[in-house]
Scaffold this motif. Structure first.
Motif, short mmCIF file in Angstrom:
data_model
loop_
_atom_site.label_atom_id
_atom_site.label_comp_id
_atom_site.label_asym_id
_atom_site.label_seq_id
_atom_site.Cartn_x
_atom_site.Cartn_y
_atom_site.Cartn_z
N GLN A 62 32.89 48.41 37.09
CA GLN A 62 33.92 49.18 37.74
C GLN A 62 34.66 50.04 36.73
N LYS A 63 34.85 51.31 37.08
CA LYS A 63 35.56 52.24 36.22
C LYS A 63 37.03 52.20 36.57
N MET A 64 37.88 52.23 35.54
CA MET A 64 39.31 52.08 35.77
C MET A 64 40.13 53.05 34.93
N ALA A 65 41.24 53.47 35.49
CA ALA A 65 42.24 54.25 34.76
C ALA A 65 43.60 53.65 35.07
N HIS A 172 32.62 56.60 43.31
CA HIS A 172 33.18 55.81 44.41
C HIS A 172 33.76 54.48 43.91
N GLN A 173 33.29 54.01 42.72
CA GLN A 173 33.77 52.72 42.22
C GLN A 173 35.02 52.87 41.33
N GLN A 174 35.50 54.09 41.19
CA GLN A 174 36.69 54.32 40.35
C GLN A 174 37.92 53.65 40.95
N THR A 175 38.66 52.93 40.11
CA THR A 175 39.93 52.31 40.51
C THR A 175 41.05 52.88 39.65
N ASN A 176 42.07 53.40 40.29
CA ASN A 176 43.24 53.93 39.57
C ASN A 176 44.44 53.02 39.84
N THR A 177 44.97 52.44 38.79
CA THR A 177 46.11 51.54 38.89
C THR A 177 47.36 52.23 38.36
N ILE A 178 48.45 52.11 39.08
CA ILE A 178 49.72 52.72 38.68
C ILE A 178 50.78 51.64 38.54
#
Length: 205
Positions: A62-65, A172-178
């Motif tokens: 999973q890709k994450m930012a 589609h697997q990108q997850t962005n956490t804030i």
């Protein structure tokens, strides 16, 4: 009738016994060898499948930012800090722009990527009015690429609506956490799948 046993007969029996013993041992060795030969390709195949599975899992990691939205009481600004994995950013710019894009060495690619990010990140107040974010700059630090923004915080800030679609339009697997910090408790928003807009409310500040 008695069987006449001579030294010649004894020799032949001994030779026959030795031959049968040799054949029996050869058969055992041959069986083991054949079994080993059959097992070895199976073992190699099993290892190969495991390696393929590991590679497949790595390829689908999973890709994450991670983004921090921080209220700075000294400047009365909302400071936004986007952190992207450099490896992901390298692949992203080649998909977003072209195969020659180089985020590590090209100032233009860094600037273009920053513009791409800010166009896909929006903060609204609780009345759904967009806050005007300014692009402050970028930074390449170790294994991460940073994009910085800021905006004056409304005086009557009671909460925020946030939208964060950077990289989600290509993976589609990108997850962005804030993480929203500096006003009350830290609050976390997570953008996955088809999530478009999330909100936080401030109970005290």
């Amino acid at each position: 009738m008695k069987l006449k046993i001579t030294s010649k007969t004894t020799t032949r029996v001994a030779l026959l016994s030795l031959t049968l013993s040799f054949v029996a041992r050869f058969k055992l060795v041959t069986t083991v060898a054949i079994s080993s030969f059959a097992i070895t390709p199976f073992f190699i195949a099993a290892v190969g499948i495991s390696v393929l599975n590991i590679n497949a899992a790595s390829g689908h990691q999973q890709k994450m930012a991670i983004t921090t939205v921080l209220f700075n009481p000294r400047s009365q600004n909302l400071e936004v800090m986007h952190r992207f994995d450099l490896h992901d950013a390298e692949h992203a710019v080649k998909e977003i722009f072209d195969g020659d894009a180089d985020i590590m060495r090209s100032a233009k690619t860094q600037s273009d990527f920053a513009k791409y990010v800010v166009e896909r990140f929006t903060i609204y107040d609780m009345r759904k009015s967009e806050l005007a974010l300014s692009l402050v700059g970028t930074e390449l630090e170790g294994q991460h690429f940073w994009v910085y923004q800021e905006t004056p915080a409304p005086t009557d800030l009671t909460g925020l609506y946030i939208q964060h679609n950077a990289l989600r339009d290509i993976w589609h697997q990108q997850t962005n956490t804030i993480n929203v910090e500096g006003i009350g408790d830290i609050q976390t928003l997570t953008f996955t799948d088809s999530t478009e807009l999330l909100s936080v409310e401030f109970t005290h500040h």
